[in-house]
Motif scaffolding. Structure first.
Motif, PDB file in Angstrom:
ATOM      1  N   THR A 126       0.916  -1.235  -0.070  1.00 46.61           N
ATOM      2  CA  THR A 126       0.217  -0.119  -0.127  1.00 46.61           C
ATOM      3  C   THR A 126       0.940   1.299   0.034  1.00 46.61           C
ATOM      4  N   SER A 127       0.832   2.284  -0.770  1.00 48.13           N
ATOM      5  CA  SER A 127       1.415   3.478  -1.188  1.00 48.13           C
ATOM      6  C   SER A 127       1.060   4.250  -0.174  1.00 48.13           C
ATOM      7  N   LYS A 128       1.956   5.421   0.177  1.00 44.43           N
ATOM      8  CA  LYS A 128       1.592   6.426   1.075  1.00 44.43           C
ATOM      9  C   LYS A 128       0.264   7.162   1.029  1.00 44.43           C
ATOM     10  N   LYS A 129      -0.228   7.059  -0.360  1.00 43.09           N
ATOM     11  CA  LYS A 129      -1.355   7.677  -0.664  1.00 43.09           C
ATOM     12  C   LYS A 129      -2.819   6.525  -0.524  1.00 43.09           C
ATOM     13  N   GLY A 130      -2.611   5.444   0.103  1.00 41.79           N
ATOM     14  CA  GLY A 130      -3.415   4.525   0.193  1.00 41.79           C
ATOM     15  C   GLY A 130      -3.847   3.700  -1.048  1.00 41.79           C
ATOM     16  N   LEU A 131      -3.029   3.605  -2.190  1.00 43.84           N
ATOM     17  CA  LEU A 131      -3.060   2.996  -3.422  1.00 43.84           C
ATOM     18  C   LEU A 131      -2.512   1.471  -3.097  1.00 43.84           C
ATOM     19  N   VAL A 132      -3.360   0.318  -3.278  1.00 49.10           N
ATOM     20  CA  VAL A 132      -2.809  -0.876  -3.241  1.00 49.10           C
ATOM     21  C   VAL A 132      -2.169  -1.341  -4.541  1.00 49.10           C
ATOM     22  N   TYR A 133      -1.195  -1.795  -4.747  1.00 49.01           N
ATOM     23  CA  TYR A 133      -0.179  -1.963  -5.872  1.00 49.01           C
ATOM     24  C   TYR A 133       0.797  -3.243  -5.830  1.00 49.01           C
TER      25      TYR A 133
END
Length: 195
Positions: A126-133
């Protein structure tokens, strides 16, 4: 996605179209993968640097889940290091000209979306912006193709098949003219003839 990643992705799509002219581009339609093959399958093009791979996003996998026809990921791993600094042209045309001269696709892989779902489940972040990748590195793909051992979070993994939870017997796996593939033997058989 940033301008640099968009430009590199566009270049990879153009390379795919040149290599496989039968593919029909779906540019402009955000609801489907990047290409459709008339024999009945979709191709989602993903470009990534050969050192750290291509990024798969959760919403993209969710989008294709309901597709009746197979979806295959086409990874093009490029050698344009330090791309953000180097790809600073003001126009898309300028960036594309630069990429034609300075970027090569050095590794290509066609991977079943079935496998991508399994990889995503085990490798997601999960990125700092909350995007799961999930970053799909070339070494990860080679681990699957070659069924070799690797390490995750300090733990030794003996089998990619066991770790990602799939049955190798259900897939056609290998290399053909420098192109790697992991394709579901039943429904993705037509893709094998493409590579």
């Amino acid at each position: 996605m940033g301008v640099v990643q968009n430009s590199i992705g566009l270049r990879w799509e153009r390379i795919l179209q040149e290599r496989y002219p039968v593919l029909q581009s779906t540019a402009g339609d955000e609801n489907v993968p990047d290409f459709y093959h008339p024999s009945g399958f979709w191709i989602e093009a993903k470009a990534g640097n050969v050192l750290w791979g291509g990024r798969i996003k959760e919403y993209q996998l969710a989008q294709i889940k309901g597709f009746q026809e197979p979806v295959v990921y086409a990874f093009g791993m490029h050698n344009l290091h330090d791309a953000i600094r180097r790809l600073n042209q003001r126009t898309e045309l300028g960036r594309q000209r630069y990429l034609e001269k300075h970027m090569d696709i050095v590794e290509t892989y066609f991977i079943s979306s079935r496998i991508m779902h399994q990889v995503f489940n085990m490798e997601k972040r999960t990125s700092k912006k909350g995007l799961v990748y999930c970053m799909v590195k070339p070494s990860l793909i080679r681990n699957i193709i070659l069924d070799r051992s690797f390490t995750r979070m300090g733990e030794s993994i003996q089998s990619a098949e066991e770790y990602y939870g799939f049955n190798r017997g259900e897939y056609s796996i290998g290399m053909n003219n420098g192109v790697g593939y992991v394709l579901y033997a039943d429904s993705e058989r037509k893709v094998i003839s493409l590579v």
